[in-house]
Design a protein around this motif. Structure first.
Motif, PDB file in Angstrom:
ATOM      1  N   LEU A   1      54.350  68.659 -36.362  1.00  0.00           N
ATOM      2  CA  LEU A   1      53.593  68.954 -37.580  1.00  0.00           C
ATOM      3  C   LEU A   1      52.213  68.307 -37.556  1.00  0.00           C
ATOM      4  N   LEU A   2      52.154  67.026 -37.205  1.00  0.00           N
ATOM      5  CA  LEU A   2      50.873  66.317 -37.244  1.00  0.00           C
ATOM      6  C   LEU A   2      49.910  66.846 -36.187  1.00  0.00           C
ATOM      7  N   THR A   3      50.435  67.241 -35.030  1.00  0.00           N
ATOM      8  CA  THR A   3      49.568  67.795 -33.985  1.00  0.00           C
ATOM      9  C   THR A   3      48.919  69.094 -34.464  1.00  0.00           C
ATOM     10  N   LEU A   4      49.711  69.973 -35.089  1.00  0.00           N
ATOM     11  CA  LEU A   4      49.147  71.228 -35.607  1.00  0.00           C
ATOM     12  C   LEU A   4      48.082  70.929 -36.659  1.00  0.00           C
ATOM     13  N   TRP A   5      48.379  69.984 -37.563  1.00  0.00           N
ATOM     14  CA  TRP A   5      47.468  69.694 -38.662  1.00  0.00           C
ATOM     15  C   TRP A   5      46.160  69.094 -38.161  1.00  0.00           C
ATOM     16  N   VAL A   6      46.256  68.091 -37.283  1.00  0.00           N
ATOM     17  CA  VAL A   6      45.046  67.443 -36.768  1.00  0.00           C
ATOM     18  C   VAL A   6      44.230  68.442 -35.936  1.00  0.00           C
ATOM     19  N   SER A   7      44.921  69.306 -35.174  1.00  0.00           N
ATOM     20  CA  SER A   7      44.212  70.300 -34.365  1.00  0.00           C
ATOM     21  C   SER A   7      43.406  71.251 -35.239  1.00  0.00           C
ATOM     22  N   SER A   8      43.961  71.640 -36.396  1.00  0.00           N
ATOM     23  CA  SER A   8      43.236  72.589 -37.247  1.00  0.00           C
ATOM     24  C   SER A   8      41.905  71.996 -37.693  1.00  0.00           C
ATOM     25  N   GLY A   9      41.903  70.713 -38.041  1.00  0.00           N
ATOM     26  CA  GLY A   9      40.656  70.061 -38.442  1.00  0.00           C
ATOM     27  C   GLY A   9      39.706  69.878 -37.270  1.00  0.00           C
ATOM     28  N   ALA A  10      40.270  69.519 -36.108  1.00  0.00           N
ATOM     29  CA  ALA A  10      39.430  69.275 -34.929  1.00  0.00           C
ATOM     30  C   ALA A  10      38.759  70.568 -34.464  1.00  0.00           C
ATOM     31  N   ILE A  11      39.516  71.675 -34.495  1.00  0.00           N
ATOM     32  CA  ILE A  11      38.958  72.947 -34.014  1.00  0.00           C
ATOM     33  C   ILE A  11      37.928  73.501 -35.004  1.00  0.00           C
ATOM     34  N   ARG A  12      38.159  73.253 -36.309  1.00  0.00           N
ATOM     35  CA  ARG A  12      37.154  73.653 -37.294  1.00  0.00           C
ATOM     36  C   ARG A  12      35.856  72.906 -37.038  1.00  0.00           C
ATOM     37  N   ALA A  13      35.966  71.601 -36.795  1.00  0.00           N
ATOM     38  CA  ALA A  13      34.765  70.786 -36.564  1.00  0.00           C
ATOM     39  C   ALA A  13      34.057  71.215 -35.280  1.00  0.00           C
ATOM     40  N   LYS A  14      34.830  71.442 -34.211  1.00  0.00           N
ATOM     41  CA  LYS A  14      34.235  71.869 -32.939  1.00  0.00           C
ATOM     42  C   LYS A  14      33.588  73.241 -33.051  1.00  0.00           C
ATOM     43  N   GLY A  15      34.156  74.092 -33.927  1.00  0.00           N
ATOM     44  CA  GLY A  15      33.642  75.447 -34.093  1.00  0.00           C
ATOM     45  C   GLY A  15      32.317  75.472 -34.835  1.00  0.00           C
ATOM     46  N   GLY A  16      31.887  74.294 -35.326  1.00  0.00           N
ATOM     47  CA  GLY A  16      30.589  74.223 -35.973  1.00  0.00           C
ATOM     48  C   GLY A  16      30.556  74.828 -37.364  1.00  0.00           C
ATOM     49  N   VAL A  17      31.733  74.897 -38.027  1.00  0.00           N
ATOM     50  CA  VAL A  17      31.751  75.351 -39.415  1.00  0.00           C
ATOM     51  C   VAL A  17      32.371  74.259 -40.280  1.00  0.00           C
ATOM     52  N   ALA A  18      32.052  74.307 -41.574  1.00  0.00           N
ATOM     53  CA  ALA A  18      32.577  73.314 -42.513  1.00  0.00           C
ATOM     54  C   ALA A  18      33.189  74.038 -43.694  1.00  0.00           C
ATOM     55  N   ILE A  19      34.282  73.484 -44.234  1.00  0.00           N
ATOM     56  CA  ILE A  19      34.926  74.104 -45.396  1.00  0.00           C
ATOM     57  C   ILE A  19      34.509  73.383 -46.668  1.00  0.00           C
ATOM     58  N   ASN A  20      33.942  72.169 -46.520  1.00  0.00           N
ATOM     59  CA  ASN A  20      33.436  71.409 -47.667  1.00  0.00           C
ATOM     60  C   ASN A  20      31.919  71.260 -47.540  1.00  0.00           C
ATOM     61  N   PRO A  21      31.181  71.437 -48.656  1.00  0.00           N
ATOM     62  CA  PRO A  21      29.716  71.297 -48.609  1.00  0.00           C
ATOM     63  C   PRO A  21      29.269  69.948 -48.047  1.00  0.00           C
ATOM     64  N   GLU A  22      30.000  68.851 -48.381  1.00  0.00           N
ATOM     65  CA  GLU A  22      29.587  67.521 -47.894  1.00  0.00           C
ATOM     66  C   GLU A  22      29.721  67.418 -46.378  1.00  0.00           C
ATOM     67  N   ASP A  23      30.657  68.181 -45.787  1.00  0.00           N
ATOM     68  CA  ASP A  23      30.780  68.187 -44.329  1.00  0.00           C
ATOM     69  C   ASP A  23      29.630  68.985 -43.710  1.00  0.00           C
ATOM     70  N   GLY A  24      29.310  70.104 -44.348  1.00  0.00           N
ATOM     71  CA  GLY A  24      28.207  70.922 -43.864  1.00  0.00           C
ATOM     72  C   GLY A  24      26.901  70.146 -43.862  1.00  0.00           C
ATOM     73  N   ALA A  25      26.673  69.392 -44.972  1.00  0.00           N
ATOM     74  CA  ALA A  25      25.447  68.610 -45.083  1.00  0.00           C
ATOM     75  C   ALA A  25      25.414  67.520 -44.022  1.00  0.00           C
ATOM     76  N   ARG A  26      26.573  66.909 -43.766  1.00  0.00           N
ATOM     77  CA  ARG A  26      26.629  65.769 -42.842  1.00  0.00           C
ATOM     78  C   ARG A  26      26.435  66.194 -41.394  1.00  0.00           C
ATOM     79  N   TYR A  27      27.071  67.336 -41.040  1.00  0.00           N
ATOM     80  CA  TYR A  27      27.055  67.746 -39.643  1.00  0.00           C
ATOM     81  C   TYR A  27      26.112  68.924 -39.378  1.00  0.00           C
ATOM     82  N   GLY A  28      25.351  69.320 -40.390  1.00  0.00           N
ATOM     83  CA  GLY A  28      24.422  70.430 -40.218  1.00  0.00           C
ATOM     84  C   GLY A  28      25.131  71.723 -39.865  1.00  0.00           C
TER      85      GLY A  28
END
Lengths: 150, 150, 150
Positions: free
Chosen positions: C27-54
């Protein structure tokens, strides 16, 4: 092995085990139904399913499937905390006299919630959810009481 | 009945029960808030709610509700495994000296995560999530240690 | 303290503890992977993440992340009921002879499900899910059997 744990199977444990069985069935029925209705509706959420069954692929589920998934998520949000707290109550030595009414009300409220959610009946859905929430709060109070008087 | 299980209520069990109560409250508060804020926002996700309250129906939640649901789902994804593993640790006879710091750090990290997620504060949200994840990994190691030395 | 609960660590409990560890990791591997792949994909689901990582902000996840989250939600929908029922089975004094094959089949089916879901392989995903479901039903029957013969 069974003898060494026989003391565990108190009336309260029996009530908990029954509650766990019924609520697990409730959860699994909602979950399996969501997949079955998506398949019957002729839509696919994964490209490999669309290719296999010749169905159009859509990231957004049709309304009947989305409703089932909302009912399932509401069930998960209340049932898992309830079952974890119920286990604590029973293992702490809590009696059946308090467990049985709380477990019964929670089971009735959750099954009612699933049924009226799928039929789109208000205000019954809100009443069923509120009742299940009150049962969780009652169980929290019962856990606290058992811990403080153990 | 309570006597037969009195041996269960060790300091580690007490810590687990308290942890289970606090984290269940955390989960239920997030869940109830998501419904309350959707209702206050004047939107409905079910047609029967829209008809009842004269609210427009939308399959997509407004940003504040979607944020609460993401915080809730993150909480579920970490809290349920933690509580299941914590129960195993305590029932296997794991002591309070290791349980109390791990449980305390996990509770603090999860409550911090809910607060900073709702306020949109980074990098605090990532730090809180990573801390809660480290606490789960520490608990896994503690479970393994207790099992191998039991 | 450990002595007072030593009777708990039966072979069935050991099997349960191992199952709980492996499925929590799944379970934790699937969950952590979803966040890691979103971040690597260069998209953000929260505005504060978008602002932080451009990164551009989108309420809808890219397909690879949505697929991971569906695999995770399927895992949650089956693993939590299984682990709660498994705890009941073990605490009721159920033996390892029935627990070990059921736990083994469930673990194999769930890990297979995660792998083939992420690789988009059908009909293997449906076969893995159906197998895990049959293991849950077998566990329910085993719980009933232990309770009625306790």
């Amino acid at each position: 092995m069974r003898q060494s744990l026989a003391a565990t199977v108190t009336p309260a444990f029996w009530a908990y085990a029954f509650t766990c069985l019924v609520l697990s069935l409730n959860l699994l029925t909602l979950w399996v139904s969501s997949g079955a209705i998506r398949a019957k509706g002729g839509v696919a959420i994964n490209p490999e399913d669309g290719a296999r069954y010749g169905a159009p692929v859509s990231e957004l589920d049709p309304p009947a499937v989305a409703r089932l998934l909302r009912a399932h998520r509401n069930a998960e949000a209340t049932i898992y905390p309830f079952l974890l707290l119920g286990m604590v109550y029973v293992l702490a030595g809590g009696g059946a006299a308090i467990a049985v009414p709380i477990f019964t009300i929670f089971i009735a409220a959750r099954i009612a919630h699933s049924i009226v959610y799928l039929r789109g009946k208000q205000p019954w859905r809100t009443i069923a959810f509120a009742t299940s929430l009150l049962a969780v709060i009652a169980l929290m109070a019962a856990v606290l009481h058992v811990l403080l008087t153990a």
